[in-house]
Design an enzyme around this catalytic site. Sequence first.
Site, PDB file in Angstrom:
ATOM      1  N   ASP A  13       3.396 -28.206  33.490  1.00 10.36           N
ATOM      2  CA  ASP A  13       4.461 -28.240  33.352  1.00 10.36           C
ATOM      3  C   ASP A  13       5.471 -28.767  34.827  1.00 10.36           C
ATOM      4  O   ASP A  13       5.745 -28.225  34.975  1.00 10.36           O
ATOM      5  CB  ASP A  13       4.918 -26.754  33.098  1.00 10.36           C
ATOM      6  CG  ASP A  13       4.896 -25.530  33.966  1.00 10.36           C
ATOM      7  OD1 ASP A  13       4.138 -26.366  34.588  1.00 10.36           O
ATOM      8  OD2 ASP A  13       5.646 -24.647  33.894  1.00 10.36           O
ATOM      9  N   HIS A 249      -0.557 -23.344  44.613  1.00 11.61           N
ATOM     10  CA  HIS A 249      -0.930 -22.136  43.014  1.00 11.61           C
ATOM     11  C   HIS A 249      -1.575 -23.493  42.450  1.00 11.61           C
ATOM     12  O   HIS A 249      -2.551 -23.712  41.989  1.00 11.61           O
ATOM     13  CB  HIS A 249       0.381 -22.233  42.187  1.00 11.61           C
ATOM     14  CG  HIS A 249       1.194 -21.015  42.333  1.00 11.61           C
ATOM     15  ND1 HIS A 249       0.323 -19.759  42.937  1.00 11.61           N
ATOM     16  CD2 HIS A 249       2.744 -20.988  42.734  1.00 11.61           C
ATOM     17  CE1 HIS A 249       1.442 -18.753  42.956  1.00 11.61           C
ATOM     18  NE2 HIS A 249       2.402 -19.491  43.858  1.00 11.61           N
TER      19      HIS A 249
HETATM   20  C1  BDR Z   1       2.857 -20.860  38.020  1.00  7.96           C
HETATM   21  O1  BDR Z   1       4.337 -21.171  37.893  1.00  7.96           O
HETATM   22  C2  BDR Z   1       4.848 -22.301  38.199  1.00  7.96           C
HETATM   23  O2  BDR Z   1       6.494 -21.956  38.502  1.00  7.96           O
HETATM   24  C3  BDR Z   1       4.697 -23.432  38.868  1.00  7.96           C
HETATM   25  O3  BDR Z   1       3.974 -24.310  38.563  1.00  7.96           O
HETATM   26  C4  BDR Z   1       2.643 -22.402  39.022  1.00  7.96           C
HETATM   27  O4  BDR Z   1       1.682 -23.518  37.483  1.00  7.96           O
HETATM   28  C5  BDR Z   1       2.461 -19.720  39.346  1.00  7.96           C
HETATM   29  O5  BDR Z   1       2.905 -18.300  39.256  1.00  7.96           O
HETATM   30 CA    CA Z   2       2.771 -24.816  36.703  1.00  7.20          CA
END
Ligand code: BDR
Ligand code: CA
Length: 319
Positions: A13, A249
Site C-alpha cells: 500500500d 517497518h
Molecule cells: C505499517 O503500516 C503502514 O503505515 C506502513 O506502511 C507499514 O506497512 C506499520 O504499522
Molecule cells: Ca505498508
Amino acid sequence: MEKRFSKIIFDTDPGIDDAMALLFALRSPEIDVVGITTVFGNSNVDATTRNALNLLYFAGRTDIPVARGAGRPMVNPPGPTAEWVHGDDAMGNIGWNSQLNPAQHPVHRHAAEFIVENIMAHPGEITLVTVGPMTNLGLALQLEPRIAQNVREVVIMGGNVLASGNVSPFAEANIMGDPYAAALLFSAEWHVTMAGLDVTQRTQMDTPYFDALTLSGDPFGVFVSQIVRFYQGFHREWYDYKNGAVDTHDPSAIAYLIDPSLFMGEYYSIVVPVSGPAEGMTIADRRGKFYKTPKVNCLMRVDSTRFLDLYMQRLTHDE
Ligand code: BDR
Ligand code: CA
C-alpha cells in the site's frame, strides 16, 4: 551472510516505507520481484496503485506487472487511511498526484487472481510478501485455498507479539486494516514469517543516515531521503523521536528475505480478534498450549547495525 534467492509477489500500500522496501528489493540480487499487487491502507487503492506504477517508472522497472487489488476490507467497514503519516500523495508530499507515465497500466486482473494464477502456475516457487492490510491474501485464499500448499512461504510486515500496538493499545496498522483477512492468513496451512513491531521499531534510520543516502548521489538513496522527510515529522510529533529517526517497518520484511540471520524468531500460533477493544491484536500463544493454528515464525530480535549497513549498501551501490 546466509545465501538464498526468492521470487516474490510484493503486496503493498505505498506508502513511504513501502517505497523504501520496494527499492531495497529491486536492488537486491537475492530477490526477483515478479509482480506487485496493491491494496488500500496508507491511502485509497487508486493512490497506492498510482504510486506502485510511479515507483516502477522511477526505478526503470516497468517490466514488472502491477495488479490492482482490494479497496476495502473483506468484512469490516473501511477504517481511516493514513495520509497523516504518509502525506496527501502517500509518498511524503512530493507531488505524486498523477501518474508520471500515463502509458503504464495495471494488468487486467484483480490482485487476488494475479496471486492465485502465479502461485498455481509455479508451485513451490513464489514467496508472498505483504506489507499492507492482508485483504488480497485473504481473497486469494478464498478463491483458491490450494495456494497454501503451493506458495513457497509468506512474509508479512504486521502484528506485534510483545510490543504495544501503533493504531490501538493492542493493534498494528496492517492487521487492523483488515483483521478478518489477517485471521484467515494466520489459520491457513502455510509457512508465515511475521516481521512485526517487535523488530520493526527496533531498527531506526535517522537524519545522519538519510544524509549519507543523499550524499551518495545514488538516485534510489536520494529519493528515499526526500520522501522520508514527511515521515520524520510524523515520528517526531507522534512518538517524540529525536534526530529525525523513523521506524523501519516494511524494509524489515525484505531484509528478512535477503538475510534471515539478521533476525531471531520464535514460533507461536496467533489468533486475531475481528471486533471489540482487542480488534486487530495478534494474540500469540506463548505457552504453546491454547491455540491449534499453524505456528508463525514471529521475529522477535534484530541485528539493527547489520540491517542498516545492508540497506545503506544496497541503496547506494547500483551494481
Ligand atoms: C505499517 O503500516 C503502514 O503505515 C506502513 O506502511 C507499514 O506497512 C506499520 O504499522
Ligand atoms: Ca505498508
